[in-house]
Enzyme design. Structure first.
Site, PDB file in Angstrom:
ATOM      1  CE1 TYR A  16      42.713  22.173 105.786  1.00  0.00           C
ATOM      2  CE2 TYR A  16      44.096  22.167 103.825  1.00  0.00           C
ATOM      3  CZ  TYR A  16      43.887  22.518 105.147  1.00  0.00           C
ATOM      4  OH  TYR A  16      44.849  23.233 105.816  1.00  0.00           O
ATOM      5  CB  SER A  22      46.253  26.682 104.046  1.00  0.00           C
ATOM      6  OG  SER A  22      47.139  25.806 103.368  1.00  0.00           O
TER       7      SER A  22
END
Ligand SMILES: NC(=O)c1ccc[n+]([C@@H]2O[C@H](COP(=O)([O-])OP(=O)(O)OC[C@H]3O[C@@H](n4cnc5c(N)ncnc54)[C@H](OP(=O)(O)O)[C@@H]3O)[C@@H](O)[C@H]2O)c1
Length: 262
Positions: free
Chosen positions: A152, A139
């Site tokens: 995360y 990501s």
């Protein structure tokens, strides 16, 4: 399935979102599929992929556990894997000290432990055969300290880094490693991460079909990494020259609980 003349793709997190779209691209391009997720919806997904003219097997397993990953590799059996799309992942919003530790651990175990365990098990077979493609869904979050999504973002920083390192370890082996780095994408991710009251949770996001297309094509070309969308490319370019403290503060504004419109 052992008799099929088609190549095999294994896609994790294929029940919804980006993984579902990645699996569709695999099917459209003639791959048989083994698809995995933790909930029964994965069986409906496999049924839909079978409707596209390929063989598709569903594996319902918690890929945060070694047993869950073992269940998936048992389903693969001895069949060579031509493409592994390690995409399953989950987020978790709110302040770190306010998070439930079981959930924190589930994020780390899904995004990091289960992912690298699966890649090691499948990757060894690819290296032995001298061919294979690995796509890891990292990501652009990996470039930014994730204030109010700290764990995360850290898992994604791990994956972005790991993907590049593994790629270079496997240089000349016939196995390629590609890291897909999406920006905010319209999936169930933010709801599952309990972030619907945040600015990023409410913002307009990318289409998962476009993100998956970008990732699939990069994997087939054997590219090292791909950031989906020009606005995300710009964001990562800026992030690379911005001090970490400033990035962390910007992230707070996007992800702080209640930062979205009421
Ligand atoms: N959406 C975004 O803004 C965004 C941005 C950048 C990167 N990503 C990454 O993209 C990937 C896919 O996310 P998404 O946005 O498509 O979200 P999503 O719609 O929530 O999909 C996540 C998928 O992963 C599966 N999964 C999660 N935990 C699992 C576990 N422990 N075991 C097995 N399967 C598990 C889910 O299945 P179950 O429901 O059955 O568990 C689902 O199929 C993730 O790695 C995420 O970090 C997303």
């Amino acid at each position: 399935m052992a008799e099929s003349p088609r190549p095999l793709a294994v896609v994790t997190g294929a029940s919804t979102g980006i993984g579902h779209e990645l699996a569709k691209h695999c099917a459209e391009n003639g791959f048989d599929l083994i698809v995995a997720a933790d909930e029964p919806r994965i069986h409906e997904a496999a049924q839909a992929f079978r409707g596209m003219g390929v063989e598709a097997t569903a594996v319902e397993a918690d890929l945060a556990t070694l047993e869950g990953v073992d269940k998936l590799t048992a389903a693969i059996g001895g069949r060579p894997v031509d493409a592994l799309l390690a995409n399953a992942g989950r987020g978790l919003g709110k302040g770190f000290l306010d998070q439930d530790f079981d959930q924190v651990r589930h994020v780390i175990d899904t995004n990091v432990t289960g992912t690298v365990y699966l890649i090691q098990k499948v990757g060894r077979g690819m290296r032995a055969r001298g061919q294979g493609r690995i796509l890891i869904t990292g990501s652009i979050a990996g470039f930014t300290p994730g204030t109010y999504q700290a764990v995360y973002n850290a898992t994604k920083a791990f994956l972005d880094s790991f993907a590049f390192a593994l790629r270079h370890e496997l240089k000349d082996s016939g196995v390629t490693v590609t890291c897909l780095m999406p920006g905010a994408t319209e999936t169930e991710f933010f709801e599952r991460a309990d972030m619907l009251d945040t600015k990023v949770g409410q913002a307009k996001k990318d289409d998962p079909a476009d993100v998956a297309k970008t990732g699939f094509e990069a994997m087939m070309r054997g590219d090292g990494d791909v950031v989906s969308g020009w606005h995300n490319k710009l964001q990562t370019a800026i992030a690379s020259v911005t001090p970490a403290g400033m990035l962390a503060e910007q992230h707070r504004k996007m992800a702080e609980p209640g930062s979205g419109q009421k």
